[in-house]
Design a protein around this motif. Structure first.
Motif, mmCIF file in Angstrom:
data_model
loop_
_atom_site.group_PDB
_atom_site.id
_atom_site.type_symbol
_atom_site.label_atom_id
_atom_site.label_comp_id
_atom_site.label_asym_id
_atom_site.label_seq_id
_atom_site.Cartn_x
_atom_site.Cartn_y
_atom_site.Cartn_z
ATOM 1 N N THR A 24 0.846 -1.187 0.000
ATOM 2 C CA THR A 24 0.000 0.000 0.000
ATOM 3 C C THR A 24 0.888 1.245 0.000
ATOM 4 N N TYR A 25 0.313 2.362 -0.442
ATOM 5 C CA TYR A 25 1.059 3.625 -0.495
ATOM 6 C C TYR A 25 1.234 4.228 0.903
ATOM 7 N N HIS A 26 0.393 3.810 1.847
ATOM 8 C CA HIS A 26 0.437 4.372 3.210
ATOM 9 C C HIS A 26 0.144 3.262 4.203
ATOM 10 N N LEU A 58 11.654 18.714 -1.042
ATOM 11 C CA LEU A 58 11.777 17.699 -2.089
ATOM 12 C C LEU A 58 11.037 16.447 -1.632
ATOM 13 N N GLU A 59 10.188 15.897 -2.500
ATOM 14 C CA GLU A 59 9.557 14.608 -2.176
ATOM 15 C C GLU A 59 9.959 13.556 -3.201
ATOM 16 N N ILE A 60 10.334 12.385 -2.678
ATOM 17 C CA ILE A 60 10.637 11.237 -3.537
ATOM 18 C C ILE A 60 9.437 10.303 -3.469
ATOM 19 N N GLY A 61 8.695 10.196 -4.555
ATOM 20 C CA GLY A 61 7.517 9.323 -4.601
ATOM 21 C C GLY A 61 6.242 10.069 -4.247
ATOM 22 N N VAL A 62 5.780 10.956 -5.134
ATOM 23 C CA VAL A 62 4.596 11.795 -4.855
ATOM 24 C C VAL A 62 3.321 10.956 -4.765
ATOM 25 N N GLY A 63 3.210 9.917 -5.595
ATOM 26 C CA GLY A 63 2.059 9.002 -5.534
ATOM 27 C C GLY A 63 0.731 9.737 -5.617
ATOM 28 N N THR A 64 -0.086 9.603 -4.575
ATOM 29 C CA THR A 64 -1.411 10.233 -4.570
ATOM 30 C C THR A 64 -1.352 11.750 -4.433
ATOM 31 N N GLY A 65 -0.223 12.274 -3.972
ATOM 32 C CA GLY A 65 -0.122 13.729 -3.743
ATOM 33 C C GLY A 65 -0.521 14.131 -2.337
ATOM 34 N N LEU A 66 -0.772 13.143 -1.476
ATOM 35 C CA LEU A 66 -1.233 13.465 -0.115
ATOM 36 C C LEU A 66 -0.237 14.352 0.638
ATOM 37 N N GLY A 86 8.409 17.642 -6.510
ATOM 38 C CA GLY A 86 8.025 16.247 -6.300
ATOM 39 C C GLY A 86 8.432 15.382 -7.480
ATOM 40 N N TYR A 87 8.989 14.195 -7.177
ATOM 41 C CA TYR A 87 9.402 13.242 -8.225
ATOM 42 C C TYR A 87 8.532 11.997 -8.181
ATOM 43 N N GLU A 88 8.036 11.602 -9.358
ATOM 44 C CA GLU A 88 7.173 10.419 -9.441
ATOM 45 C C GLU A 88 7.296 9.825 -10.841
ATOM 46 N N PRO A 89 7.912 8.647 -10.970
ATOM 47 C CA PRO A 89 8.060 8.063 -12.307
ATOM 48 C C PRO A 89 6.791 7.383 -12.833
ATOM 49 N N PHE A 90 5.844 7.053 -11.920
ATOM 50 C CA PHE A 90 4.641 6.319 -12.349
ATOM 51 C C PHE A 90 3.382 7.018 -11.825
ATOM 52 N N PRO A 91 3.013 8.166 -12.441
ATOM 53 C CA PRO A 91 1.803 8.869 -11.982
ATOM 54 C C PRO A 91 0.582 7.953 -12.010
ATOM 55 N N SER A 137 9.663 11.564 -13.139
ATOM 56 C CA SER A 137 11.037 11.049 -13.193
ATOM 57 C C SER A 137 11.327 10.261 -11.931
ATOM 58 N N SER A 138 12.229 9.319 -12.059
ATOM 59 C CA SER A 138 12.719 8.597 -10.884
ATOM 60 C C SER A 138 13.743 9.471 -10.165
ATOM 61 N N ILE A 139 14.018 9.134 -8.919
ATOM 62 C CA ILE A 139 15.060 9.850 -8.184
ATOM 63 C C ILE A 139 16.427 9.588 -8.826
ATOM 64 N N PHE A 154 11.133 11.337 2.120
ATOM 65 C CA PHE A 154 11.553 10.144 1.375
ATOM 66 C C PHE A 154 10.460 9.100 1.520
ATOM 67 N N ASP A 155 9.639 8.939 0.470
ATOM 68 C CA ASP A 155 8.428 8.118 0.573
ATOM 69 C C ASP A 155 8.334 7.117 -0.577
ATOM 70 N N ALA A 156 9.456 6.436 -0.836
ATOM 71 C CA ALA A 156 9.462 5.370 -1.859
ATOM 72 C C ALA A 156 8.816 4.111 -1.273
ATOM 73 N N PHE A 157 8.587 3.106 -2.110
ATOM 74 C CA PHE A 157 8.156 1.819 -1.568
ATOM 75 C C PHE A 157 9.295 1.249 -0.711
ATOM 76 N N GLU A 164 17.004 -0.789 -4.412
ATOM 77 C CA GLU A 164 17.908 0.100 -5.169
ATOM 78 C C GLU A 164 17.746 1.575 -4.782
ATOM 79 N N LEU A 165 16.678 1.896 -4.029
ATOM 80 C CA LEU A 165 16.441 3.305 -3.673
ATOM 81 C C LEU A 165 16.949 3.671 -2.278
ATOM 82 N N TRP A 166 17.259 2.673 -1.461
ATOM 83 C CA TRP A 166 17.615 2.938 -0.059
ATOM 84 C C TRP A 166 19.116 2.721 0.136
HETATM 85 C C1 LIG Z 1 4.849 4.569 -0.779
HETATM 86 S S1 LIG Z 1 4.295 5.143 -2.354
HETATM 87 C C2 LIG Z 1 4.107 6.863 -2.240
HETATM 88 C C3 LIG Z 1 3.214 7.508 -1.315
HETATM 89 C C4 LIG Z 1 2.988 8.948 -1.685
HETATM 90 N N1 LIG Z 1 3.952 9.822 -1.063
HETATM 91 C C5 LIG Z 1 1.574 9.274 -1.342
HETATM 92 O O1 LIG Z 1 1.344 10.030 -0.379
HETATM 93 O O2 LIG Z 1 0.698 8.786 -2.035
HETATM 94 C C6 LIG Z 1 5.849 5.125 -3.257
HETATM 95 C C7 LIG Z 1 5.876 5.972 -4.512
HETATM 96 O O3 LIG Z 1 7.200 5.989 -5.033
HETATM 97 C C8 LIG Z 1 7.108 5.943 -6.431
HETATM 98 N N2 LIG Z 1 8.391 5.480 -6.992
HETATM 99 C C9 LIG Z 1 8.685 4.234 -7.462
HETATM 100 N N3 LIG Z 1 9.953 4.194 -7.923
HETATM 101 C C10 LIG Z 1 10.468 5.448 -7.740
HETATM 102 C C11 LIG Z 1 11.719 6.029 -8.065
HETATM 103 N N4 LIG Z 1 12.684 5.309 -8.637
HETATM 104 N N5 LIG Z 1 11.915 7.343 -7.774
HETATM 105 C C12 LIG Z 1 10.910 8.066 -7.193
HETATM 106 N N6 LIG Z 1 9.698 7.556 -6.874
HETATM 107 C C13 LIG Z 1 9.475 6.259 -7.144
HETATM 108 C C14 LIG Z 1 5.947 4.988 -6.665
HETATM 109 O O4 LIG Z 1 5.446 5.065 -7.974
HETATM 110 C C15 LIG Z 1 4.972 5.432 -5.597
HETATM 111 O O5 LIG Z 1 4.141 6.452 -6.063
#
Ligand SMILES: C[S@@+](CC[C@H](N)C(=O)[O-])C[C@H]1O[C@@H](n2cnc3c(N)ncnc32)[C@H](O)[C@@H]1O
Length: 222
Positions: A24-26, A58-66, A86-91, A137-139, A154-157, A164-166
């Motif tokens: 889940t995203y949260h 800066l946010e890594i992983g904007v996802g829903t935008g919450l 905010g960075y998000e490769p998969f809107p 874009s990805s981080i 920092f809110d990646a999965f 690879e992100l941590w």
């Molecule tokens: C835990 S969820 C995000 C929760 C988000 N902050 C929210 O409030 O909805 C992780 C997010 O990181 C994004 N993500 C995946 N790979 C990424 C990358 N390489 N760089 C940045 N974001 C990435 C995913 O697509 C997903 O939207």
């Protein structure tokens, strides 16, 4: 197959379940509750700003935008100007954005909420004092200016799903982009995350988590 679907969490706010990552995203205990706890209170609430400054986030992983929307509300409430990247490769799909209950839960318009799903790299003003720029874009691919951010969300999965992100390399890139005294918060408190943050130069502290989570991390560039 759909990439993700909506789930309801313990505080009544929605989250998404990603079929791709199997996460889940949260937190299932409460999406808004978790974001407020980790990013707004322990992050922004811990820094000292004056109303004449512009805070760079800066946010890594904007996802829903919450997190963007919660920061926007914080900025309006505290009369502090924010420039948010905010960075998000998969809107997420537009039809899912329309169904998320954050506008109702947070008492904001759907129009404001939807602005955050703009990942063109163009700056958008949500209010006089809140500018947002979303990058599709990805981080890893992001070009981050040195010494430019006060706060990083920092809110990646999780490290299990996206090891690879941590890494020290990614955290090192973020460390360079932070101003001295700048802070990163993240929900994960795993050993590998602590080690990678320290290796990148951060000073870290463990803090009590929101309901359902024992601890999370705040890291500082000293
Ligand atoms: C835990 S969820 C995000 C929760 C988000 N902050 C929210 O409030 O909805 C992780 C997010 O990181 C994004 N993500 C995946 N790979 C990424 C990358 N390489 N760089 C940045 N974001 C990435 C995913 O697509 C997903 O939207």
């Amino acid at each position: 197959m759909k990439h993700s679907h909506i789930q309801i969490t313990g505080d009544g706010s929605h989250t998404l379940y990603s079929n791709v990552s199997g996460e889940t995203y949260h937190s299932s205990y409460g999406a808004i509750q978790e974001s407020l706890h980790i990013f707004i209170k322990a992050g922004l609430g811990n820094l000292h700003f004056s109303t004449s400054e512009i805070i760079n986030i800066l946010e890594i992983g904007v996802g829903t935008g919450l997190n963007v929307i919660l920061t926007y509300l914080w900025s309006v409430k505290n009369n502090i100007s924010v420039d948010y990247h905010g960075y998000e490769p998969f809107p997420i799909d537009d039809n899912l954005v329309d169904l998320l209950n954050y506008p109702d839960q947070l008492n904001i318009s759907k129009e404001i909420f939807k602005l955050v799903q703009n990942f063109t790299g163009n700056q958008i003003s949500l209010s006089n004092g809140f500018n947002y720029t979303g990058f599709e874009s990805s981080i890893q691919m992001a070009h981050l200016e040195m010494n430019s951010y006060d706060m990083v969300f920092f809110d990646a999965f999780s490290p299990n799903t996206q090891p690879e992100l941590w890494t020290p390399e990614i955290f090192g890139k973020i460390y360079k982009s932070l101003k001295k005294g700048g802070v990163l918060t993240t929900y994960s408190c795993k050993g590998i995350v602590k080690r990678s943050l320290k290796c990148a130069g951060f000073e870290i502290e463990k803090l009590p988590g929101p309901p359902g989570k024992r601890e999370f991390l705040r890291a500082k560039k000293v």
